[in-house]
Motif scaffolding. Structure first.
Motif, short mmCIF file in Angstrom:
data_model
loop_
_atom_site.label_atom_id
_atom_site.label_comp_id
_atom_site.label_asym_id
_atom_site.label_seq_id
_atom_site.Cartn_x
_atom_site.Cartn_y
_atom_site.Cartn_z
N SER A 5 0.89 -1.24 0.04
CA SER A 5 0.13 0.06 0.11
C SER A 5 0.83 1.14 0.08
O SER A 5 0.43 2.32 -0.63
CB SER A 5 -0.87 0.05 1.26
OG SER A 5 -0.15 0.02 2.35
N HIS A 6 2.03 1.27 0.82
CA HIS A 6 2.81 2.41 0.74
C HIS A 6 3.58 2.45 -0.61
O HIS A 6 3.68 3.57 -1.22
CB HIS A 6 3.82 2.21 1.75
CG HIS A 6 3.49 2.23 3.07
ND1 HIS A 6 3.06 1.42 3.86
CD2 HIS A 6 3.14 3.60 3.91
CE1 HIS A 6 2.51 1.80 5.04
NE2 HIS A 6 2.57 3.24 5.13
N GLN A 8 2.39 1.48 -3.67
CA GLN A 8 1.61 1.99 -4.71
C GLN A 8 1.02 3.38 -4.37
O GLN A 8 0.89 4.32 -5.60
CB GLN A 8 0.16 1.10 -4.43
CG GLN A 8 0.58 -0.33 -5.05
CD GLN A 8 -0.62 -1.35 -4.57
OE1 GLN A 8 -1.52 -1.04 -3.77
NE2 GLN A 8 -0.69 -2.34 -5.26
#
Length: 129
Positions: A5-6, A8
């Motif tokens: 998530s980081h 992306q």
């Protein structure tokens, strides 16, 4: 390992500040020791020198001024390095990004090449705590 998530969010620039690595190294002590170092991330083992346009280059850090008697730092010196979106370990084609995330391997090497390396004490990625 940087969570997917980081990665992306960083690649998309999702309206938040980019990732910043807080890199702590020991200050060089010898008078003839290199004082300027390049930060390499996920560079192949044999790569010890890169240009600024390399996908492994994250930035350059330097200690300003000559070593002076009594300037012995026991806690290390921390530099903040914003991670470029073009970094090889963060590229959108990285198969790990979709799943577990990306492993980032940091190396600190003298600018312009050489065998001496700074002792890397720690790396903290701001915004991932």
């Amino acid at each position: 390992v940087l969570p997917a998530s980081h990665v992306q969010a960083h690649l998309l620039g999702a309206g938040q500040p980019g990732l910043v690595a807080e890199i702590t190294v020991d200050r060089p002590h010898a008078a003839d020791a290199p004082r300027e170092f390049d930060i390499l991330i996920n560079a192949p083992a044999g790569v010890a020198e890169v240009e600024a346009d390399s996908p492994y280059y994250a930035g350059t850090i330097a200690f300003i001024g000559p070593m002076m008697h009594g300037m012995d730092h026991s806690q290390g010196t921390t530099f903040a390095i914003p991670l470029p979106q073009a970094l090889a370990g963060l590229s959108a084609s990285n198969a790990n990004v979709a799943d577990a995330g990306s492993e980032l391997v940091f190396r600190v090497v003298p600018s312009g090449g050489g065998k001496v390396k700074a002792k890397l004490r720690s790396v903290v990625l701001a915004g991932t705590r």
